[in-house]
Design a protein around this motif. Structure first.
Motif, PDB file in Angstrom:
ATOM      1  N   GLY A 189       1.460   4.290  -4.299  1.00  0.00           N
ATOM      2  CA  GLY A 189       2.468   5.148  -5.083  1.00  0.00           C
ATOM      3  C   GLY A 189       2.056   6.068  -5.890  1.00  0.00           C
ATOM      4  O   GLY A 189       3.206   6.469  -6.193  1.00  0.00           O
ATOM      5  N   SER A 190       1.077   6.314  -6.935  1.00  0.00           N
ATOM      6  CA  SER A 190       1.272   7.626  -7.432  1.00  0.00           C
ATOM      7  C   SER A 190       1.094   9.032  -6.751  1.00  0.00           C
ATOM      8  O   SER A 190       0.206   8.876  -4.762  1.00  0.00           O
ATOM      9  N   ASP A 191       1.347  10.463  -6.089  1.00  0.00           N
ATOM     10  CA  ASP A 191       1.498  10.804  -5.875  1.00  0.00           C
ATOM     11  C   ASP A 191       1.579  12.009  -6.863  1.00  0.00           C
ATOM     12  O   ASP A 191       1.781  12.687  -7.433  1.00  0.00           O
ATOM     13  N   SER A 217      -3.119   6.696  -0.622  1.00  0.00           N
ATOM     14  CA  SER A 217      -2.459   7.102   0.995  1.00  0.00           C
ATOM     15  C   SER A 217      -1.602   8.770   0.307  1.00  0.00           C
ATOM     16  O   SER A 217      -1.845   9.493   1.884  1.00  0.00           O
ATOM     17  N   SER A 218      -1.100   9.206  -0.676  1.00  0.00           N
ATOM     18  CA  SER A 218      -0.967  10.282  -0.732  1.00  0.00           C
ATOM     19  C   SER A 218      -1.732  11.728  -0.645  1.00  0.00           C
ATOM     20  O   SER A 218      -1.112  12.759  -0.716  1.00  0.00           O
ATOM     21  N   LEU A 219      -3.354  11.339  -0.225  1.00  0.00           N
ATOM     22  CA  LEU A 219      -3.939  12.257  -0.577  1.00  0.00           C
ATOM     23  C   LEU A 219      -4.819  12.394   0.930  1.00  0.00           C
ATOM     24  O   LEU A 219      -5.109  13.152   1.630  1.00  0.00           O
ATOM     25  N   LYS A 220      -3.930  12.029   2.359  1.00  0.00           N
ATOM     26  CA  LYS A 220      -3.898  12.357   3.467  1.00  0.00           C
ATOM     27  C   LYS A 220      -2.748  12.992   3.796  1.00  0.00           C
ATOM     28  O   LYS A 220      -1.322  12.164   3.824  1.00  0.00           O
ATOM     29  N   ALA A 277      -8.414  17.594   1.747  1.00  0.00           N
ATOM     30  CA  ALA A 277      -8.601  18.145   0.757  1.00  0.00           C
ATOM     31  C   ALA A 277      -7.864  19.271   0.046  1.00  0.00           C
ATOM     32  O   ALA A 277      -7.907  19.531  -1.707  1.00  0.00           O
ATOM     33  N   ALA A 278      -6.650  19.959   0.728  1.00  0.00           N
ATOM     34  CA  ALA A 278      -5.692  20.638  -0.374  1.00  0.00           C
ATOM     35  C   ALA A 278      -5.046  19.524  -0.705  1.00  0.00           C
ATOM     36  O   ALA A 278      -4.263  19.557  -2.033  1.00  0.00           O
ATOM     37  N   LEU A 279      -4.771  18.150  -0.522  1.00  0.00           N
ATOM     38  CA  LEU A 279      -4.080  17.022  -0.617  1.00  0.00           C
ATOM     39  C   LEU A 279      -4.890  16.875  -2.312  1.00  0.00           C
ATOM     40  O   LEU A 279      -4.138  16.473  -3.434  1.00  0.00           O
ATOM     41  N   ALA A 280      -5.328  16.557  -2.228  1.00  0.00           N
ATOM     42  CA  ALA A 280      -6.693  16.104  -3.152  1.00  0.00           C
ATOM     43  C   ALA A 280      -6.701  16.931  -4.339  1.00  0.00           C
ATOM     44  O   ALA A 280      -6.462  16.744  -5.808  1.00  0.00           O
ATOM     45  N   ALA A 281      -6.979  17.913  -4.303  1.00  0.00           N
ATOM     46  CA  ALA A 281      -7.160  19.506  -5.311  1.00  0.00           C
ATOM     47  C   ALA A 281      -5.401  19.628  -6.114  1.00  0.00           C
ATOM     48  O   ALA A 281      -4.958  19.598  -7.010  1.00  0.00           O
ATOM     49  N   GLY A 282      -4.317  19.884  -4.863  1.00  0.00           N
ATOM     50  CA  GLY A 282      -2.685  19.653  -5.340  1.00  0.00           C
ATOM     51  C   GLY A 282      -3.380  18.517  -6.964  1.00  0.00           C
ATOM     52  O   GLY A 282      -1.953  18.822  -7.381  1.00  0.00           O
ATOM     53  N   THR A 296       0.749  -0.632  -0.067  1.00  0.00           N
ATOM     54  CA  THR A 296      -0.195   0.133   0.041  1.00  0.00           C
ATOM     55  C   THR A 296       0.952   0.942   0.041  1.00  0.00           C
ATOM     56  O   THR A 296       1.685   1.749   0.926  1.00  0.00           O
ATOM     57  N   GLY A 297       1.276   1.981  -0.879  1.00  0.00           N
ATOM     58  CA  GLY A 297       1.355   3.563  -0.705  1.00  0.00           C
ATOM     59  C   GLY A 297       3.081   3.333  -1.909  1.00  0.00           C
ATOM     60  O   GLY A 297       3.486   4.508  -1.763  1.00  0.00           O
ATOM     61  N   ARG A 298       3.705   2.047  -2.429  1.00  0.00           N
ATOM     62  CA  ARG A 298       4.570   1.916  -2.477  1.00  0.00           C
ATOM     63  C   ARG A 298       4.717   1.788  -4.002  1.00  0.00           C
ATOM     64  O   ARG A 298       3.311   1.824  -4.970  1.00  0.00           O
TER      65      ARG A 298
END
Length: 249
Positions: free
Chosen positions: A203-205, A223-226, A237-242, A177-179
């Motif tokens: 693993g996408s960010d 994972s990278s949206l948290k 919300a900010a990570l998701a929008a970014g 997860t997240g790798r």
């Protein structure tokens, strides 16, 4: 990906399915407002997972949660019933109007912490024809948190999924997860099934989405949206929008 808190019947269930629904619907609204194209819902909190068939209470709980999410967003919805109950996922989709399911092991077998997980492509294809012919099947190749049998290459596993098992898209993930995904494995999958929609499953960010979308049709991201990459936290919300902004660029 919307990671559900432990559902009724699972060891860590907190006692309130209403709280689970509230959390899931808030995440769905956040992802919708950020501009995501779809959401997928999985019973992430139900570990330790059954290797295949889940109890009826899990299917019933997933159906209720997915139905509640569908009431707050017009986004297409996917269903993943962990560890590998594809038929339950399809039943949830048929009952709720979800448009796709994710199947960790659709064909062949993988060694996992749940033991040997074996694909049931034949059963799923026949059930889909009967109850949900419009639902897409997205299948993992060499799924994360698992080891393939000796001698099986990712190229052959991809060909089996695309040409023989009825997959509508192929998911490529890192080891957990997240790798991040192996670029070599991603290239191998693309060569093996050049006409298949390829999705990145982990693993996408914001920093790597541009490169991934130069190869893949899309990504499944959680994972990278948290904050701090904490998979148990709510979607930020900010990570998701970014993330969406970076993907569009």
């Amino acid at each position: 990906m919307i990671h559900l808190d432990p559902l009724p019947g699972s060891p860590r269930f907190g006692g309130s399915i209403t709280a689970i629904i509230e959390r899931a619907t808030v995440d769905a609204r956040t992802l919708d407002e950020a501009g995501f194209d779809a959401v997928m819902i999985e019973n992430f909190g139900d570990s330790p997972f059954f290797p295949d068939r889940v109890p009826p209470v899990t299917t019933a709980s997933m159906t209720r949660v997915v139905g509640e999410v569908a009431a707050v967003t017009d986004l297409p919805i996917g269903v993943n019933v962990l560890r590998n109950d594809a038929e339950a996922a399809l039943a949830v989709a048929a009952a709720t109007g979800a448009t796709m399911i994710r199947v960790n092991v659709l064909s062949g077998m993988m060694f996992t912490d749940q033991g040997v997980v074996t694909g049931r492509a034949a059963e799923l294809a026949r059930l889909r024809r009967e109850i949900a012919p419009g639902v897409s099947v997205l299948a993992d190749v060499f799924v994360k948190h698992a080891t393939p049998p000796a001698g099986l290459t990712i190229e052959q596993a991809t060909i089996d999924l695309w040409e023989r098992a009825g997959a509508d898209g192929i998911i490529v993930s890192g080891p957990g997860t997240g790798r991040p995904v192996s670029t070599a494995e991603l290239s191998s999958v693309k060569r093996a099934a050049p006409d298949a929609p390829i999705l990145i499953g982990s693993g996408s960010d914001e920093s790597n989405i541009s490169g991934l979308l130069s190869v893949a049709s899309g990504v499944i991201v959680g994972s990278s949206l948290k904050r701090g990459g904490d998979v148990h936290a709510p979607v930020d919300a900010a990570l998701a929008a970014g993330f969406v902004s970076a993907a569009r660029r």
